[in-house]
Design an enzyme around this catalytic site. Structure first.
Site, short mmCIF file in Angstrom:
data_model
loop_
_atom_site.label_atom_id
_atom_site.label_comp_id
_atom_site.label_asym_id
_atom_site.label_seq_id
_atom_site.Cartn_x
_atom_site.Cartn_y
_atom_site.Cartn_z
N HIS A 444 0.70 -1.13 -0.05
CA HIS A 444 0.28 -0.10 -0.04
C HIS A 444 0.74 1.16 -0.05
CE1 HIS A 444 0.86 -0.47 4.28
NE2 HIS A 444 1.17 0.55 4.26
N SER A 446 1.96 4.93 1.64
CA SER A 446 1.79 5.80 2.86
C SER A 446 3.21 6.42 3.12
CB SER A 446 1.52 4.56 4.09
OG SER A 446 1.49 5.25 5.38
N HIS A 586 4.28 -14.16 30.35
CA HIS A 586 4.40 -12.97 29.67
C HIS A 586 5.42 -12.43 29.06
CE1 HIS A 586 4.10 -11.43 33.51
NE2 HIS A 586 4.63 -10.33 33.01
N SER A 588 8.42 -9.44 27.79
CA SER A 588 8.78 -8.19 28.04
C SER A 588 10.42 -8.04 27.77
CB SER A 588 8.51 -7.58 29.29
OG SER A 588 8.73 -6.12 29.47
#
Length: 910
Positions: A444, A446, A586, A588
């Site tokens: 696209h 941009s 999780h 990080s």
């Protein structure tokens, strides 16, 4: 057009040119008549003015050697004017009869009305330079072939389909330019031009070359780009004097092996052909450019079907710097932009014709999304219309200078999609040792920019589990067990290494060590359903058999928290001889430290900042010939000495500042103090403060002119320039208050360097623009951007010894250069300023003048100055747009991405 106009008819034509002038007007000083140069190409009714002079016969007319005349005139009046030249300007040495001063509604240059020349022009016995560019010539006028003293002949942008055999009989011809015509063949007699040194035949329809072209024994430069050449004669290897051969954008399947043996050849451009086999001597030569060729592919042979044989050739567009848009049709096209960008639209990429607009933007924090360890390598390219979906991906190439440190780092093209930024799969192609292309497929349109980042590894985690390893650090692994996720999710990792010496110096502890810094990110839910195992190498020099576990710390950081947390007691560290393993749910940032310190979190924050800081020095130099011109620059510490060696021939000033540390993309500004102010209104200047943004791989340099309200005839002015962190505050502090702020623990002040304006002695002091008598001028317009007189002075101050090349690309004749050199023979600055401002006066009010200047700078290999001109224009345009936006006149269109979009996540997703 051989007829002449004499007697009463000539007098009537001259009277029509200016009936209001007195009879002695021709003897008065005229604005378009200076010395031996008569410039009428930018004046209205130029032919009538010249006819009037021919009737009056002023003494100045007999001295004219250089004549410029526009061909956007009535054809009959133009014919009558040219017929008078042999009698009235017998000493003429240079004749420029060009169109192109007018443009159509799309901004393209219009051709002039000239279709032939009077036969009598062959009587100009001294004529050495003839420029007939941007006209409507379909055949070469016969009188040109009888100009025996002609040395330079320019025929570009005409309608010539062939050149006559008699062209080979001009004995003194050294330069021939016939670009942008319709030539299909060349006469064999062309090879008889034994004195020819430069031949430019680019942008024609040539499919073959005569073997006789190998007889051009004096030829230094040959340009055959953008034709239809399928083969080259072996006789090209006989051009023993050749230094430059340009053959890009043809249909060549092979080249003669003898080209590799030309003794003086320094550049051979074979880009964008059909070459599948190149002689080995050329493959290894550093001066050969081969990008865009299917090297090594098998020959396709005959078309696979009759339909394939009928597919038309893809159009190729080469845009100059004054154009900001181009059309794309379903046929597709290949586009090369003047700003160092290439685009490839495959056939069928768009179902209907579309117009693509582009612009190159200055990088700034709100527009450039950088992760904590990223570095910007290019300006920002904007392609419009935004978000348009192509049926096939568009190829995009962005030119950049590679960074010095490339270990465990990679270069990617970053783009914006909807409200987020992402990195495209990028391939690197080398154009030269210090110039690379970043190639990607753009789904696209941009904003696009080139970024250097730590190597990123990514994978799609299925419910069955998988293993993710770092390609830069093989010991770093993440193991996903079965059932860690119900739906496939994408995860990525980046690894950053810190030198042990830096950490030991920071902590003052010789035995301190750290592992590589690991950043893990993902999309989808924040946590995994089952613990994920992470493996990190133990800190350098530490083994699992000998370490003291009380000194080992696992640190964790989750943006946007300000500190690192020690989670050693919350996870079970499993140690092997070389690695540490732990489990998390999780993702990080994770970091292993080995130190005797107890409170490690704050130290980790300082160490992480040290990883991202660049050590730089600030310089402020004044031009030796003009102390009012000040160069400000922020340089990485390792580039200071080399830059100063290059600058100190023309500049002088204090020693560079002490070393300071700056983050990539950090804003700062320079403030002139103690009686010194910025001389002109600049788009990057706020209340006398010059704004900067530091990018370690881009040039952080600006030149400004300063002035003072103090009396310099009484004494010298001893001022200073100070550098402060951050954007210019809304309320600019007074100098005394700024001085107090320097003493704080978190002072924004970085450095102060002295600036001295010497005492003026009457009218003898060095004054900017001395010797120039110029009315105020602006090139450009408010919407596209102005170059003010101060901006032009800044450009002039940067050109130095390169100014003759820039002048020639601006259209200044060689004879004019010689005259300027003689008139200002002991004053290099005077030469440059006189050339640039006399050209600017002629261009005042003309569209495309600024684009012409930028193009001339690029063609002269002064890309640095061209980039600064673009920066001034872009800031001026934005200032103009902000103004009309405040008054409610602007249309409601999409803003720049930094204006409303949230900051990018840290780290950026792959």
């Amino acid at each position: 057009m051989a007829a002449t106009v004499e007697g009463p008819e000539l007098e009537a034509a001259a009277a029509a040119g200016d009936a209001s002038e007195d009879s002695d007007a021709g003897s008065r000083a005229l604005p378009f008549l200076g010395g031996n140069r008569l410039s009428l190409d930018l004046y209205p009714r130029g032919c009538q003015q010249l006819l009037h002079l021919c009737v009056q016969q002023p003494l100045q007319l007999l001295q004219v050697e250089f004549l410029r005349l526009s061909t956007h005139e009535d054809p009959q009046l133009l014919e009558a004017t040219l017929a008078q030249l042999p009698q009235s300007l017998s000493c003429l040495r240079s004749l420029v009869l060009k169109g192109g001063q007018r443009r159509d509604t799309l901004g393209a240059c219009l051709r002039g009305a000239l279709t032939n020349l009077p036969a009598g022009l062959s009587g100009l016995a001294h004529l050495a330079h003839l420029d007939l560019s941007f006209n409507s010539l379909e055949t070469l006028p016969a009188c040109v072939l009888r100009m025996r003293g002609l040395g330079a002949l320019l025929l570009s942008h005409n309608c010539l389909s062939e050149l006559p055999e008699a062209l080979g009989a001009i004995p003194a011809l050294t330069f021939l330019a016939v670009t942008h015509n319709r030539l299909q063949t060349l006469p064999p007699a062309l090879g008889a031009l034994s004195t020819l040194q430069r031949l430019d035949l680019s942008q024609n329809l040539l499919d073959t070359l005569p073997p006789e072209i190998g007889g051009l024994g004096s030829l230094l430069e040959l340009n055959l780009a953008s034709n239809r050449l399928q083969s080259l004669p072996a006789s090209l290897a006989g051009l023993r004097s050749l230094r430059l051969l340009v053959l890009h954008s043809n249909l060549l399947a092979s080249v003669p092996a003898g080209l590799a043996r030309l003794p003086f050849l320094t550049r051979l451009d074979l880009r964008d052909n059909q070459l599948r086999d190149v002689p080995p001597e050329l493959l290894d030569a550093p001066f050969v450019r081969l990008q865009g060729n299917p090297l090594g592919e098998a020959s396709p042979g005959a078309p696979s079907s009759p339909v394939a044989a009928l597919i038309p050739e893809m159009p190729r567009l080469f845009l100059t710097s004054d154009l900001d848009s181009f059309p794309v049709t379903p046929r597709g096209c290949s586009v090369t932009l003047a700003c160092g960008v290439r685009l490839q639209f495959p056939a069928g990429a768009t179902a209907t014709p579309i117009t693509i607009h582009y612009r190159l933007l200055l990088p700034e924090p709100g527009l450039v999304p950088l992760g904590p360890h990223d570095a910007l390598l290019s300006h920002v390219l904007e392609l419009q219309p935004h978000g348009v979906a192509f049926q096939q991906d568009v190829g995009l190439w962005l030119l950049f200078t590679p960074p010095r440190a490339r270990r465990c780092r990679e270069v990617v093209v970053r783009t914006r999609n909807d409200n987020s930024w992402g990195d495209l799969e990028t391939y690197l192609e080398e154009e030269a040792p210090q110039r690379l292309w970043a190639h990607c497929q753009a789904p696209h349109f941009s904003w696009f920019l080139v970024v250097s980042r730590p190597v990123s590894n990514a994978c799609l985690v299925p419910p069955e589990g998988t293993l993710l390893c770092s390609s830069g650090h093989p010991g770093v692994k993440v193991i996903f067990p079965p059932g860690a996720t119900e739906e496939p999710r994408r995860v990525s990792m980046q690894v950053v290494r810190m030198a042990g010496r830096e950490l030991q110096a920071l902590l003052g502890e010789p035995e301190a060590a750290v592992s590589p810094l690991l950043c893990l990110s993902q999309n989808g839910p924040p946590s995994f359903l089952r613990p994920v195992t992470v493996q990190l190498p133990l800190p350098s020099g530490i083994t699992g058999l000998s370490l003291d576990r009380s000194r080992l710390h696992l640190l964790y950081w989750a943006p946007p928290a300000a500190t690192w947390d020690d989670i050693t007691a919350q996870v079970g560290l499993e140690l092997t001889h070389l690695y540490a393993r732990f489990q998390v749910t999780h993702f990080s940032w994770y970091w292993l430290w080995y130190t005797t310190k107890n409170c490690v979190g704050g130290l980790a924050r300082k160490a992480w900042e040290r990883l991202r800081l660049h050590r730089v020095n600030l310089i402020a130099l004044q031009r030796r010939r003009d102390p009012e011109q000040v160069l400000l620059q922020c340089l990485p510490r390792n580039k200071v000495d080399a830059t100063l060696r290059r600058l100190l021939e023309r500049y002088r000033g204090p020693e560079p500042s002490d070393t300071v540390e700056m983050f990539e993309g950090e804003e700062f500004f320079a403030a002139f103090e103690r009686g010194i102010d910025v001389d002109a209104d600049r788009p990057d200047c706020v209340e006398g403060r010059i704004c900067f943004v530091f990018y370690s791989h881009l040039k952080n340099v600006k030149e400004v002119y300063v002035t003072t309200a103090l009396d310099r005839e009484a004494q010298a002015v001893r001022g200073q320039v100070s550098f402060y962190r951050g954007a210019v505050p809304v309320q600019v502090p007074e100098e005394a208050e700024a001085a107090r702020q320097r003493k704080g623990a978190d002072a924004l002040w970085m450095a102060t360097l002295p600036i001295k304006l010497p005492r003026l002695r009457g009218s003898e002091g060095p004054r900017r623009g001395a010797g120039l008598s110029l009315a105020p001028l602006n090139l450009g317009d408010a919407e596209t951007g102005f170059l003010t007189q101060s901006n032009l002075l800044s450009v002039a101050g940067r050109l130095g010894p390169d100014w003759p090349a820039v002048a020639l690309h601006l259209g200044v004749s060689y004879r004019e250069l010689q005259r300027i050199r003689h008139e200002f023979r002991d004053d290099l600055d005077g030469q440059i300023r006189h050339m640039l401002f006399s050209w600017a006066e002629r261009q005042a009010g003309q569209p495309g003048a600024v684009g012409l200047l930028v193009q001339a700078l690029e063609q002269s290999d002064r890309q640095d100055v061209a980039e600064e001109v673009r920066a001034v224009l872009e800031l001026g345009r934005r200032k103009y747009q902000d103004g009309i936006r405040r008054t409610g006149l602007a249309p409601k269109d999409s803003a720049l991405p930094g204006s409303s979009a949230p900051q990018p996540p840290e780290p950026p997703q792959a």
